[in-house]
Scaffold this motif. Structure first.
Motif, PDB file in Angstrom:
ATOM      1  N   ASP A 104      -6.153   1.938   9.193  1.00 29.97           N
ATOM      2  CA  ASP A 104      -6.977   1.355   8.134  1.00 29.97           C
ATOM      3  C   ASP A 104      -7.227   2.432   7.084  1.00 29.97           C
ATOM      4  O   ASP A 104      -7.739   3.511   7.398  1.00 29.97           O
ATOM      5  N   ARG A 106      -9.441   2.707   5.028  1.00 26.24           N
ATOM      6  CA  ARG A 106     -10.864   3.033   4.872  1.00 26.24           C
ATOM      7  C   ARG A 106     -11.315   4.123   5.843  1.00 26.24           C
ATOM      8  O   ARG A 106     -12.334   4.776   5.604  1.00 26.24           O
ATOM      9  N   GLU A 146      -7.498  -8.977  -0.926  1.00 19.37           N
ATOM     10  CA  GLU A 146      -8.235  -7.807  -0.458  1.00 19.37           C
ATOM     11  C   GLU A 146      -8.994  -8.112   0.843  1.00 19.37           C
ATOM     12  O   GLU A 146     -10.209  -7.934   0.933  1.00 19.37           O
ATOM     13  N   HIS A 148      -8.573  -6.563   3.749  1.00 23.36           N
ATOM     14  CA  HIS A 148      -8.826  -5.355   4.542  1.00 23.36           C
ATOM     15  C   HIS A 148      -9.336  -4.211   3.674  1.00 23.36           C
ATOM     16  O   HIS A 148      -9.136  -3.046   4.004  1.00 23.36           O
ATOM     17  N   GLY A 149      -9.999  -4.545   2.593  1.00 27.78           N
ATOM     18  CA  GLY A 149     -10.535  -3.509   1.718  1.00 27.78           C
ATOM     19  C   GLY A 149     -10.477  -3.923   0.263  1.00 27.78           C
ATOM     20  O   GLY A 149      -9.477  -4.478  -0.203  1.00 27.78           O
ATOM     21  N   THR A 150     -11.553  -3.662  -0.464  1.00 27.16           N
ATOM     22  CA  THR A 150     -11.627  -3.980  -1.883  1.00 27.16           C
ATOM     23  C   THR A 150     -10.890  -2.939  -2.712  1.00 27.16           C
ATOM     24  O   THR A 150     -10.456  -1.901  -2.201  1.00 27.16           O
ATOM     25  N   ASP A 153     -12.600   0.233  -2.234  1.00 23.90           N
ATOM     26  CA  ASP A 153     -12.231   0.875  -0.966  1.00 23.90           C
ATOM     27  C   ASP A 153     -10.915   1.643  -1.114  1.00 23.90           C
ATOM     28  O   ASP A 153     -10.764   2.755  -0.585  1.00 23.90           O
ATOM     29  N   VAL A 154      -9.965   1.034  -1.818  1.00 23.49           N
ATOM     30  CA  VAL A 154      -8.653   1.654  -2.002  1.00 23.49           C
ATOM     31  C   VAL A 154      -8.778   2.954  -2.794  1.00 23.49           C
ATOM     32  O   VAL A 154      -8.235   3.996  -2.410  1.00 23.49           O
ATOM     33  N   ALA A 157     -10.510   5.688  -0.886  1.00 24.35           N
ATOM     34  CA  ALA A 157      -9.618   6.263   0.126  1.00 24.35           C
ATOM     35  C   ALA A 157      -8.652   7.261  -0.508  1.00 24.35           C
ATOM     36  O   ALA A 157      -8.407   8.350   0.032  1.00 24.35           O
TER      37      ALA A 157
END
Length: 252
Positions: A104, A106, A146, A148-150, A153-154, A157
């Motif tokens: 992941d 994140r 999105e 698994h992450g906005t 979030d991307v 990361a």
């Protein structure tokens, strides 16, 4: 090229450039022009360390392997796609330099560390999650939305993984440019290069390629636009050059 086992629905496609091959399946999301453009647009170190987030079946690390001698990691949250990426890397004999991880974005910094990479690339899902709009295929839905992450979030990361002075490159929908720029600056990724991608001359931009520098100073270059198709409907010469670069059949 090394032989690999394929699942019943899988096939091996040519990447054309440098005679690379990749495992794909109609059951999961296949790579598109976006990934090819990002793999060419992003800055690469001659050596060092790179990481590609949302790597899917590993297409961007494979493409990047033709441009740099850096070690390259790929991170993909979907186990099925991550496994395809691992086997594609092995098939091309690149498993000593390309490292595909099922993880992941994140939380992947807990494995890969903070500030360890000279360059980060990402071709994330383009669409915010809206109830009822996701594709019925879970693999395709996760690649487009999105889930698994906005977008934040991307970008967060990317900022965690890039070293100070490192580059972060992304391909996304042009309509989200302002959101991307604001978030990049929020996470100390100063936009440095932007290129608009148009399907045809006269069309509004459909995609943007954007690259920032961790802890960079404010100054951005807007590059010449890329027009994908000619008036006759063929790929432009720039894209033909990208797709066929290093192709042995063209080298005589």
């Amino acid at each position: 090229m090394n032989d690999v086992e394929l699942l019943p629905s899988e096939r091996i496609d040519d990447l054309l450039t440098h005679d690379l091959r990749i495992i794909q399946s109609d059951e999961v999301f296949s790579f598109s022009l976006d990934a090819v453009l990002l793999g060419r647009f992003c800055s690469v170190p001659a050596r060092g360390r790179m990481v590609d987030l949302c790597t899917g079946n590993g297409v961007i690390p494979l493409l990047l392997s033709t441009r740099t001698r850096a070690d390259i990691w790929g991170v993909e949250i979907q186990e099925r796609l991550a496994d395809m990426a691992v086997r594609s890397v092995r098939m091309n004999g690149l498993d000593g330099r390309l490292h595909m991880l099922n993880g992941d974005l994140r939380t992947i910094h807990a494995t890969l560390g903070h500030g360890q990479f000279d360059a980060v690339t990402v071709n994330p899902p383009y669409l915010p999650v809206v109830n009822g709009e996701q594709n019925g295929n879970a693999h395709i839905a996760a690649a487009r939305h999105e889930l698994h992450g906005t977008l934040e979030d991307v970008i967060a990361a990317c900022a965690r993984l890039a070293k100070s002075g490192g580059k972060v490159a992304m391909v996304h929908r042009a309509t989200r440019l302002i959101e991307i720029v604001c978030l990049m600056r929020q996470y100390r990724l100063e936009p440095k290069r932007i290129r608009y991608v148009h399907a045809r001359a006269g069309d509004e931009a459909m995609m943007i390629l954007i690259e920032g520098m961790k802890d960079g100073k404010p100054e951005v270059r807007t590059l010449a636009p890329l027009i994908v198709y000619t008036e006759s409907g063929e790929y432009c010469q720039e894209l033909k050059g990208i797709y066929y670069e290093g192709r042995s059949a063209l080298q005589g």
